[in-house]
Design an enzyme around this catalytic site. Structure first.
Site, mmCIF file in Angstrom:
data_model
loop_
_atom_site.group_PDB
_atom_site.id
_atom_site.type_symbol
_atom_site.label_atom_id
_atom_site.label_comp_id
_atom_site.label_asym_id
_atom_site.label_seq_id
_atom_site.Cartn_x
_atom_site.Cartn_y
_atom_site.Cartn_z
ATOM 1 N N ARG A 1 -95.256 -21.748 92.545
ATOM 2 C CA ARG A 1 -95.329 -20.435 93.169
ATOM 3 C C ARG A 1 -94.029 -20.205 93.927
ATOM 4 N NH1 ARG A 1 -100.179 -23.164 94.152
ATOM 5 N NH2 ARG A 1 -102.031 -22.229 93.170
ATOM 6 N N LYS B 1 -100.792 -23.947 97.742
ATOM 7 C CA LYS B 1 -101.867 -23.050 98.139
ATOM 8 C C LYS B 1 -103.077 -23.884 98.553
ATOM 9 C CE LYS B 1 -104.297 -18.918 96.573
ATOM 10 N NZ LYS B 1 -104.493 -17.975 95.442
ATOM 11 N N HIS C 1 -94.187 -14.386 89.256
ATOM 12 C CA HIS C 1 -95.440 -15.072 88.960
ATOM 13 C C HIS C 1 -95.682 -15.189 87.451
ATOM 14 C CE1 HIS C 1 -98.807 -16.964 90.942
ATOM 15 N NE2 HIS C 1 -99.638 -16.425 90.078
ATOM 16 N N ARG D 1 -94.599 -18.458 86.159
ATOM 17 C CA ARG D 1 -95.633 -19.485 86.345
ATOM 18 C C ARG D 1 -96.663 -19.395 85.210
ATOM 19 N NH1 ARG D 1 -98.504 -22.673 90.202
ATOM 20 N NH2 ARG D 1 -100.712 -22.173 90.408
ATOM 21 N N HIS E 1 -104.615 -26.125 90.719
ATOM 22 C CA HIS E 1 -105.844 -25.334 90.797
ATOM 23 C C HIS E 1 -107.018 -26.211 91.239
ATOM 24 C CE1 HIS E 1 -104.444 -21.977 87.807
ATOM 25 N NE2 HIS E 1 -103.911 -21.865 89.010
ATOM 26 N N TYR F 1 -105.491 -19.576 80.445
ATOM 27 C CA TYR F 1 -104.365 -20.069 79.651
ATOM 28 C C TYR F 1 -104.785 -20.667 78.307
ATOM 29 C CZ TYR F 1 -102.117 -19.376 84.132
ATOM 30 O OH TYR F 1 -101.657 -18.813 85.297
#
Length: 303
Positions: free
Chosen positions: A162, A187, A250, A253, A276, A285
């Site tokens: 990110r 994150k 983004h 990414r 994640h 994805y």
């Protein structure tokens, strides 16, 4: 309870729950929009207790019929749902604080049913090549400046970080001998390792040769010891214009994640490198995107 006061309480609750600034801002926008609509459409309502199922359904109808001036189009169904989800969270919060509604409004919130289609966008190999070529041809940029652009672009598209994670990288987080990059505070404040490919290691070594040790951060500017996220976004925006390839930071990414998914065929691998917590977030994805579906449709349609 006064509506404006209730909204302030709700947003402070989100802050206390450690929701991201982006989430708090989005919910605040939705609730202020609801209040503005309520003030103009339902003059007789001043207290939150007076919000009924009828009011909620009327707000949904308003959202569905609203035309955005800039695009001349109606709000997307997903946007309508974002407003309704925010309103539902707000009303449930108010009820938990003792607000007694005359008519249970939450029951009137029905989300729009949307077919499960993957809207995630990523770049093609040809588009990535165009951007890389543009970096080589940057005007008025010396070797150090080009090395900087290459390093930032490589970390975004080859490591999937990110933009805030890129800005937070320090020199000590780049372990070239081990072929690893350390994200110390991703994150959700998660720590993770991301493997570095051979080409990316070469690019990073070239930048480190120019770094000079003037800052503990991997990327810095002439004014600041740490490059800001806004500066990185501006750099990528410049490349987008020069390469005539429309993309956001983004989406780089997303591009990385899609390539990892295609190569590995394992959703767990993608989730690990992206950091994640919920594997459902990663599922996009391994599902066909709307662009991929479009290509198939175009290949089979009759003239």
């Amino acid at each position: 309870m006064n509506l404006a006061f209730a909204i302030d309480l709700f947003l402070q609750h989100l802050v206390n729950e450690e929701k991201s600034d982006k989430t708090v801002k989005a919910y605040g926008m939705c609730m202020n929009h609801f209040k503005a609509w309520l003030d103009s459409s339902w003059d007789e309502i001043s207290d939150l207790e007076d919000v009924t199922q009828t009011v909620v359904r009327d707000f949904k109808s308003y959202l569905e019929s609203k035309v955005v001036a800039k695009t001349k189009r109606h709000l997307a169904p997903t946007t309508v749902n974002h407003y309704l989800i925010a309103l539902r969270s707000f009303l449930l919060f108010a009820r938990s604080k003792g607000v007694v509604f005359k008519s249970e409004p939450v029951a009137g919130i029905k989300l729009k049913v949307i077919a499960n289609q993957n809207q995630t966008k990523w770049l093609s190999n040809e588009e990535i090549a165009k951007i890389s070529h543009v970096i080589e041809l940057l005007k008025y940029a010396g070797e150090k400046r080009k090395a900087l652009y290459k390093a930032i672009f490589a970390i975004l598209v080859n490591c999937g970080l990110r933009v805030a994670e890129v800005a937070d990288l320090k020199v000590i987080d780049i372990l070239l001998d081990s072929g690893l990059l350390i994200v110390r505070s991703g994150k959700g404040d998660k720590y993770r390792h991301v493997p570095l490919g051979i080409k990316t290691r070469t690019i990073l070594q070239a930048w480190l040769n120019h770094h000079g040790g003037v800052s503990p951060y991997l990327f810095y500017s002439q004014r600041d010891p740490q490059m800001t996220t806004r500066a990185i976004q501006h750099m990528m925006g410049r490349l987008s214009k020069l390469a005539k390839v429309k993309f956001t930071v983004h989406q780089l990414r997303h591009t990385f994640a899609k390539r990892v998914a295609n190569e590995s065929g394992q959703i767990e691998v993608v989730a690990t490198v992206l950091g994640h917590s919920n594997i459902q977030t990663t599922r996009r994805y391994i599902e066909p995107s709307i662009q991929e579906v479009r290509k198939v449709i175009e290949s089979v349609e009759f003239e």
